[in-house]
Design a protein around this motif. Structure first.
Motif, PDB file in Angstrom:
ATOM      1  N   VAL A  70       0.859  -1.186   0.000  1.00 15.34           N
ATOM      2  CA  VAL A  70       0.000   0.000   0.000  1.00 15.34           C
ATOM      3  C   VAL A  70       0.895   1.237   0.000  1.00 15.34           C
ATOM      4  CG1 VAL A  70      -0.199   0.069   2.541  1.00 15.34           C
ATOM      5  CG2 VAL A  70      -1.950   1.169   1.140  1.00 15.34           C
ATOM      6  N   THR A  71       0.459   2.281  -0.709  1.00 16.57           N
ATOM      7  CA  THR A  71       1.137   3.581  -0.720  1.00 16.57           C
ATOM      8  C   THR A  71       0.080   4.653  -0.477  1.00 16.57           C
ATOM      9  OG1 THR A  71       2.771   2.810  -2.329  1.00 16.57           O
ATOM     10  CG2 THR A  71       2.574   5.179  -2.054  1.00 16.57           C
ATOM     11  N   PHE A  72       0.362   5.594   0.412  1.00 15.77           N
ATOM     12  CA  PHE A  72      -0.633   6.640   0.680  1.00 15.77           C
ATOM     13  C   PHE A  72       0.039   7.998   0.850  1.00 15.77           C
ATOM     14  CE2 PHE A  72       0.524   4.665   4.689  1.00 15.77           C
ATOM     15  CZ  PHE A  72       0.649   5.707   5.591  1.00 15.77           C
ATOM     16  N   GLN A  73      -0.749   9.048   0.597  1.00 14.08           N
ATOM     17  CA  GLN A  73      -0.270  10.421   0.735  1.00 14.08           C
ATOM     18  C   GLN A  73      -0.349  10.804   2.204  1.00 14.08           C
ATOM     19  OE1 GLN A  73       0.789  12.019  -2.140  1.00 14.08           O
ATOM     20  NE2 GLN A  73       1.675  13.630  -0.872  1.00 14.08           N
ATOM     21  N   ALA A  74       0.797  11.047   2.826  1.00 11.89           N
ATOM     22  CA  ALA A  74       0.830  11.341   4.262  1.00 11.89           C
ATOM     23  C   ALA A  74       0.957  12.831   4.543  1.00 11.89           C
ATOM     24  CB  ALA A  74       1.990  10.588   4.920  1.00 11.89           C
ATOM     25  N   HIS A  75       1.791  13.527   3.753  1.00 10.80           N
ATOM     26  CA  HIS A  75       2.047  14.956   3.951  1.00 10.80           C
ATOM     27  C   HIS A  75       2.074  15.657   2.601  1.00 10.80           C
ATOM     28  CE1 HIS A  75       3.228  14.420   8.231  1.00 10.80           C
ATOM     29  NE2 HIS A  75       3.703  13.271   7.810  1.00 10.80           N
ATOM     30  N   ASP A  76       1.926  16.987   2.626  1.00  7.11           N
ATOM     31  CA  ASP A  76       2.017  17.763   1.385  1.00  7.11           C
ATOM     32  C   ASP A  76       3.461  17.866   0.903  1.00  7.11           C
ATOM     33  OD1 ASP A  76      -0.692  18.212   1.245  1.00  7.11           O
ATOM     34  OD2 ASP A  76      -0.609  20.130   2.310  1.00  7.11           O
ATOM     35  N   GLY A  77       4.394  17.903   1.855  1.00  7.28           N
ATOM     36  CA  GLY A  77       5.827  17.967   1.527  1.00  7.28           C
ATOM     37  C   GLY A  77       6.505  16.680   1.931  1.00  7.28           C
ATOM     38  N   PRO A  78       7.838  16.647   1.922  1.00  5.63           N
ATOM     39  CA  PRO A  78       8.579  15.414   2.213  1.00  5.63           C
ATOM     40  C   PRO A  78       8.269  14.815   3.585  1.00  5.63           C
ATOM     41  CG  PRO A  78      10.030  17.065   1.249  1.00  5.63           C
ATOM     42  CD  PRO A  78       8.739  17.763   1.531  1.00  5.63           C
TER      43      PRO A  78
END
Length: 341
Positions: A70-78
């Motif tokens: 699974v891959t998910f968007q955690a933060h807007d930046g690094p």
């Protein structure tokens, strides 16, 4: 920051975009699950990927086994830093730390549990959080980065209880002396500072770059990595990678490595380091280079040792940095394979 392509983009363009993303990817942080069977990796696009180590290490592993489950968007930046507890994964980005439940992540339910921002001096200030450190005896989390302070968060209440000030430039790295408890911090100002958490104050400062044997003015004074083992500390960055006796603030071993090091750790009777260049370096405490084991990335930013007793079959060293790959070492002598974001 590059964002995900909208679903209306034609498939061919999407594939090109994803290939370009992988080409320019940097993996800043890694963290093992509490069961030791999974690895989380965070990249410069704000994504966290979860890999199944048990599947990748299986005798029946296929290429697909080395890709994220699974891959998910955690933060807007690094995603600059991650740490794990028995239940939670904590991730840090620009000005914020988030909590995720491992049980939900492994069910592919990647909704954040909470998001917190340390009390910055102004509402416009959004400094990166470069380092996270768990202090189990206090049940607290320490955050440090671009605002030159160490912030302590009580994990029971989610409140920030103190800010430790002393660094004059941003902080790169943290390490815990568990017995005391005391915390070491290293930063762009060229100092390593020792903080007594009970007294909430700085008790020791080592200006590494002022010691002639460590100083390398052409590389700068910044401290990019540190680790501690009882009365001993190893640190490096602009100055040479050096072993210090903390009580006497004395450098005892200078490791003959010209490239700045970005990560260092004690492991059994060795010191492992990585930085500019593709190799994981193995050092004797005496300063002798025992081995340099090449990986697949041109530069390395993080090393992680999986020593969870619950999963001895997943005991590995992983290394990541300036590529979309995480190298897996099943022993310290060679790279077994690479996971791919």
């Amino acid at each position: 920051m590059e964002r995900a392509v909208p679903p209306t983009v034609p498939l061919g363009q999407m594939e090109v975009f994803q290939a370009l993303q992988r080409l320019h990817m940097t993996i800043f942080s890694q963290c093992f699950s509490p069961c030791g069977k999974f690895l989380a990796a965070g990249n410069n696009y704000g994504q966290i990927a979860i890999f199944s180590l048990s599947a990748a290490l299986s005798s029946e592993a296929k290429e697909e086994s080395k890709k994220p489950i699974v891959t998910f968007q955690a933060h807007d930046g690094p995603v600059y830093s991650m740490v794990s507890t028995d239940r939670h994964l904590f991730s840090a980005g620009d000005g914020e730390v988030k909590a995720w439940l491992w049980a939900e992540i492994l069910k592919k339910g990647c909704k954040e549990l909470w998001c917190r921002q340390p009390p910055y001096r102004t509402s416009l200030e959004v400094p990166e959080i470069n380092a996270l450190l768990l202090v189990p005896k206090e049940n607290s989390l320490i955050l440090a980065g671009g605002d030159c302070q160490l912030h302590t968060m009580d994990l029971e209440t989610g409140t920030f209880t103190r800010a430790l000030r002393g660094h004059t430039d941003y902080i790169h790295c943290l390490a815990l002396r568990d017995r005391n408890p005391e915390v070491l911090s290293g930063g762009e100002d060229g100092t390593v500072r020792l903080w007594d958490l009970r007294m909430a104050k700085e008790v020791q400062t080592i200006e590494v770059y002022k010691h002639e044997e460590c100083s390398r003015p052409h590389n700068g004074r910044w401290i990019g990595c540190l680790a501690t083992d009882s009365d001993w500390m190893v640190c490096g960055g602009g100055p040479a990678l050096t072993l210090w006796h903390l009580r006497s603030s004395t450098p005892t071993t200078i490791f003959p490595m010209w490239a700045p090091q970005k990560h260092v750790t004690f492991y059994q009777d060795l010191i492992l380091s990585a930085g500019q260049g593709p190799c994981v370096n193995q050092w004797q405490l005496s300063g002798e280079l025992k081995a340099q084991v090449p990986g697949s990335s041109p530069g390395l930013l993080s090393l992680s040792l999986n020593q969870q007793p619950a999963a001895p079959e997943c005991k590995v060293l992983t290394a990541a940095g300036n590529s979309c790959r995480v190298d897996v070492f099943t022993n310290l002598g060679y790279r077994a394979f690479s996971l791919s974001f």
